[in-house]
Each structure stands twice: as C-alpha cells, then as structure tokens.
Design a protein around this motif. Sequence first.
Motif, mmCIF file in Angstrom:
data_model
loop_
_atom_site.group_PDB
_atom_site.id
_atom_site.type_symbol
_atom_site.label_atom_id
_atom_site.label_comp_id
_atom_site.label_asym_id
_atom_site.label_seq_id
_atom_site.Cartn_x
_atom_site.Cartn_y
_atom_site.Cartn_z
ATOM 1 N N THR A 15 0.817 -1.230 0.000
ATOM 2 C CA THR A 15 0.000 0.000 0.000
ATOM 3 C C THR A 15 0.847 1.276 0.000
ATOM 4 O O THR A 15 0.301 2.365 -0.138
ATOM 5 N N LEU A 52 9.962 -13.995 2.896
ATOM 6 C CA LEU A 52 9.139 -12.895 3.401
ATOM 7 C C LEU A 52 7.681 -13.280 3.182
ATOM 8 O O LEU A 52 7.267 -13.571 2.050
ATOM 9 N N ILE A 53 6.905 -13.290 4.273
ATOM 10 C CA ILE A 53 5.487 -13.629 4.153
ATOM 11 C C ILE A 53 4.714 -12.339 3.902
ATOM 12 O O ILE A 53 4.915 -11.333 4.600
ATOM 13 N N ILE A 73 0.179 -15.064 0.842
ATOM 14 C CA ILE A 73 -0.762 -16.020 1.436
ATOM 15 C C ILE A 73 -2.188 -15.751 0.933
ATOM 16 O O ILE A 73 -2.728 -14.655 1.105
ATOM 17 N N LEU A 181 4.423 -19.360 9.799
ATOM 18 C CA LEU A 181 3.443 -18.802 8.870
ATOM 19 C C LEU A 181 2.062 -18.996 9.522
ATOM 20 O O LEU A 181 1.662 -20.142 9.781
#
Length: 342
Positions: A15, A52-53, A73, A181
């Motif tokens: 964002t 990196l999630i 995800i 995660l």
Amino acid sequence: MFTFRENVSLFPYNTFHMDVMAKYFSEINTIEDILDAIEAHQLEKLSENGPLILGGGSNLLFTRNFTGLVLRIGNKGIEAVAVGDESVFVKVSAGENWHEFVLWCVDHGYGGLENLSLIPGNVGSCPIQNIGAYGVEVKDAFYSLEAIDLKTGELKVFTLDDCHFGYRDSIFKTELRGKYLIWSVTFKLRLNPVINLEYGAIKQELSAMGIQNPGISDVSKAVCNIRKGKLPDPEVIGNSGSFFKNPTVGLKFAETLKETFPNLVSYSLGNQEVKLAAGWLIEQCGWKGFREGDAGVHESQALVLVNYGNAKGSEILTLAHRVQNSVYERFGVKLEMEVNVV
Ligand SMILES: Cc1cc2nc3c(=O)[nH]c(=O)nc-3n(C[C@H](O)[C@H](O)[C@H](O)COP(=O)(O)OP(=O)(O)OC[C@H]3O[C@@H](n4cnc5c(N)ncnc54)[C@H](O)[C@@H]3O)c2cc1C
C-alpha cells in the motif's frame, strides 16, 4: 503444489506503492503448497535469510528489491466451528481480507470486531501486531491460531497466552519473528454483542448519523465514516497507516514533560505508565504537511508518512529517521516504528 515465478514486481502488493522486485515469488493457497516447499527445502534454497510472508502489504515499507522468496498467502475460508450460549467460535483462513471478514461478522450479528472495521490487510496478519483501533484490539476477541513452523512444517496451535499480545506487539514480532506462517485464526465472538463506544468520536458520529441505540452494524458504519474522513486512502496516496507507535513513558517523566509542554496529549495506562500521542509530538516538531520530493508527512495526520507518487522506500525511511531525531531532540522521547521495514 509449490510453484514460483522469478523477478516479480511487488508494486501491486504493497500500500506504500513501492516499485521493487522480488527475486522469487509464490502464491500459497493450500497447505500442500507450503508443505511441499518445506519438504523440498525450497525455502532455504530460494531465501538465504528466510522467506518474506506477504499478506495485504499494508504494514510494510520496501526499501530495496527483495533478493529472496516472497510467499503471498491466499488461503480462503470462514467457518463457525462451535456455538455456545453466549459465544460463537469462528475459524478464518489467513488469506481472507480483514475488513470483509469483519463485515461477515456484522452481517451474522457476531459482536467483538466491529470497532476494527476498515483496517486494511489480511486476517493472517492481524495477530502479528495485535491490530487495534477505537478502544479494541484483536486480542479482545482472539481465541487461538494455527501456524506452520517454516523449518519443520509442523502445524502448531497458539492460544491467547502463547501469543504474548501487547500494544501493537506479539511473540511473532519478537522471539518467533520469521519462524511461523500463520495459517488460520479462531475468534470468540459474542452472540449478544456488547457495544463499545469508549472512543468519543464514535458516539459523535453515531449521533450525527441520527442513531440513538446503535447495534454492531451502526458501530461498524460509524467507524468506517470516521476512518474515511481521517486517514488517507492508500488507493489514492501510498501509505501504511500510522508509521510510528504511540510511545509509553514513566509517569514521572510524563509529569516533567507536561510542565514544559502543558498541552501534551497523553493517556494514563495505570501502573505508573503513560502513553503519549506520537502524532502530537511529531506535529509540534513542525512535520505535519512536510513534503520533500514525493515523500511526506500527511497534511492532516502527522503520524502517517506518505508516498505522493514516486518516492523511494529509502526516502520514506530517511524522513522517518529525521522525524524520530527531531522528536527525540525536542522531547527526549524515542519513537518506535510500527511499520515493518524490508
Ligand atoms: C490506511 C491504513 C490504516 C491502518 N490502520 C490501522 C489501525 O487502525 N490499526 C492497526 O493496528 N493497524 C493499522 N494499519 C496497519 C495494517 O493495516 C495492519 O498492520 C494489518 O494487520 C497488516 O496486514 P497485512 O495483511 O497488510 O500485512 P502485511 O503488510 O502483508 O505484513 C505485515 C507483517 O506481517 C507478516 N505477515 C503477514 N502475514 C503473515 C502470516 N500469515 N504469517 C506470518 N506472518 C505474516 C509480514 O511478513 C509482515 O512482517 C493501517 C494501515 C493502513 C494502510
């Protein structure tokens, strides 16, 4: 099945609208996707320092291309798993959009999350910093979560106590950072909602809406109205909401500050601690509305750093450091970043 793409732009996925690249990028939609990757040691192979999630990318500032693997995800599902006399337990997949889930609860008459309406991001990220707004934090309606150990693939359940929730904080930001995660979150919601109007602005908005006996749907609408009027829309101006946390200081220190700055905005936390309004501190240092190139401090919300178009993450970060330094010089207060810098 685990698949990945190479050299993928992260521009649509954050964002702050940072146009950086991920060397490797994978959409994780089923548990097999991630378990395959772990079993084949793909996480280590593709990411030296761990993957990196990525959820909705609304609490991240990218300052560089990411040279490892990004896991986005996207698992879906909302299910009421148990109903008691007063509560309903709802299990939600990490990839569900947070606000859409809140609206789902409101539509079903399940109370507890309505004050957290319109917070951007996904359900899987909400426990990471224990999202909060208008007198409510996610921990207030949290029951448990399931998370996958990124080394072993084991699915572990974390209870409320296990998560060590604090103000914009949890164990997933500290000792377990990068290790799990989050796959699903279960909430304990009220069948007979208790309306929380602790924050005065909600009461004012409800009365402007002509509502005297509000239900959770009214509260949700009021919160949405207030937020739309107060915060810049990331679709229009890149931002990650509050860039800094409100700092907590000792009561004695706060009292000394108040002698010099009688208008200091602060809230007592009891136990000899006081929370200071970071936005007020920043504003007093003259930053509100500041702009250099395309990096700026929002004109009506000093707590929100913005990208007016083509600012680089490094420029936003430099600005953040300048803000921190000037607040420290003037007030002796250290501002901690809320946003995750990558
Ligand atoms: C306009 C605006 C207003 C906001 N208002 C608020 C507010 O009122 N209150 C508030 O608390 N926050 C607010 N935020 C911040 C943000 O919305 C929340 O922090 C949100 O929970 C981030 O969700 P996300 O999916 O976008 O997370 P991301 O930005 O994608 O990720 C955030 C962090 O969580 C990690 N992560 C994400 N998903 C997982 C997962 N499944 N498992 C493990 N780790 C994961 C990431 O690696 C990263 O470190 C605001 C942001 C914006 C842009």
